[in-house]
Design a protein around this motif. Structure first.
Motif, PDB file in Angstrom:
ATOM      1  N   ASP A  88       0.864  -1.183   0.000  1.00  0.00           N
ATOM      2  CA  ASP A  88       0.000   0.000   0.000  1.00  0.00           C
ATOM      3  C   ASP A  88       0.897   1.228   0.000  1.00  0.00           C
ATOM      4  N   SER A  91       0.424   4.346   2.641  1.00  0.00           N
ATOM      5  CA  SER A  91       0.332   4.087   4.083  1.00  0.00           C
ATOM      6  C   SER A  91       1.737   3.975   4.655  1.00  0.00           C
ATOM      7  N   LYS A 120      -3.658   7.501   5.921  1.00  0.00           N
ATOM      8  CA  LYS A 120      -2.955   6.313   6.426  1.00  0.00           C
ATOM      9  C   LYS A 120      -1.439   6.523   6.536  1.00  0.00           C
ATOM     10  N   CYS A 282       3.276   8.044  -3.172  1.00  0.00           N
ATOM     11  CA  CYS A 282       3.073   8.850  -1.967  1.00  0.00           C
ATOM     12  C   CYS A 282       3.667  10.243  -2.145  1.00  0.00           C
TER      13      CYS A 282
END
Length: 306
Positions: A88, A91, A120, A282
């Motif tokens: 993920d 996160s 997250k 991210c």
């Protein structure tokens, strides 16, 4: 077999030069850390640490091997990050470094957006001078930096976030106080208060001031923007401040903040990551969120000025 934990202990000893503080940073007892280092030395057949009454330091062999240990630790961290990105990418923990002349002024404007957009992600914020932040990023201790771009940062991957204007700060009694805006020539022969060496803002601001024919006030060097602000409020001199540092202040008449006519002096705020950093999904979200938050803020400032 050498364990990663033992390499972390060696790295901590080099960083802290003290068994107690090194153990504390690794969340183990001092006897545990000391015992594992002795086992590592026995395993390698080398003395890595000089143990003196008042000081702990690495031997020449230790100095050389701690550099190799850090390469291994960075590779292990990159492996873990890659696995997390596959599982993920939005996160996990993200360690973000900022400089003192930016962190307290930009964080209130960007953290709400980051937490909303990346619920997250656990953000860990670190404030330090540019040189220390770049070293920590290179060593894998930090994931990203948000700071003013300098030419010697090109070993890292860069995402430009926004340009922040610099404004003149002076007391109401100063000869420039009544001006609505300034041009370069207005600073000629002025004495400029500056930050101490080590702050990149000092070099950026003084580069502009020197071009204008201004002089640095060598009688005082500030350790922070707030110290500079108090000096200006006391009519001890003038200085250049980043625009974000002038927002949300208690109204008062102690300081005038005067913008420069186009093109104003600016500092380019960028986000830096290590080349090949695995969590790019991210990073793209972080970059987009900061651009939106600060871009909207500067747009509002322009509207208010009009």
């Amino acid at each position: 077999m050498i364990k990663l934990r033992d390499l972390q202990y060696l790295d901590a000893i080099d960083n802290f030069r003290h068994f107690g503080r090194a153990a504390q940073s690794c969340f183990v007892s001092q006897p545990t850390l000391s015992g594992q280092i002795i086992k590592l030395e026995q395993q390698l057949g080398l003395q890595l640490v000089e143990r003196q009454t008042r000081q702990v330091m690495l031997t020449p062999a230790g100095e050389q091997l701690v550099l190799e240990a850090r390469k291994v630790l960075r590779a292990a961290s990159a492996f873990e990050e890659s696995a997390q990105a596959l599982l993920d990418p939005l996160s996990g923990d993200l360690h973000l470094g900022l400089i003192p002349t930016l962190a307290p002024y930009v964080l209130p404007h960007i953290m709400a957006g980051l937490n909303h957009r990346l619920p997250k992600i656990n953000f860990f914020l670190h404030e330090d001078k540019t040189r220390h932040l770049l070293q920590a990023l290179d060593e894998g201790k930090l994931d990203v930096l948000v700071l003013p771009w300098l030419d010697d940062m090109d070993k890292f991957e860069r995402y430009d976030l926004f340009e922040e204007p610099l404004v003149l700060a002076c007391s109401p009694q100063h000869v420039l106080a009544e001006k609505k805006s300034l041009v370069l020539n207005d600073l000629k022969d002025q004495q400029i208060l500056t930050l101490e060496d080590g702050h990149c803002l000092r070099d950026q601001a003084m580069g502009y001031c020197f071009t204008a024919g201004a002089n640095e006030d060598h009688s005082f060097k500030a350790t922070s923007l707030e110290t500079l602000r108090h000096m200006v409020a006391s009519n001890m001199g003038i200085t250049l401040l980043p625009q974000l540092a002038t927002l949300n202040l208690v109204p008062g008449n102690a300081i005038r903040y005067i913008p420069f006519a186009a093109p104003p002096p600016v500092r380019l705020i960028s986000l830096l990551v290590r080349p090949g950093y695995s969590r790019l999904a991210c990073i793209r979200e972080v970059v987009s969120s900061i651009r939106n938050s600060v871009g909207g803020l500067f747009n509002k400032l322009e509207e208010d000025a009009d």
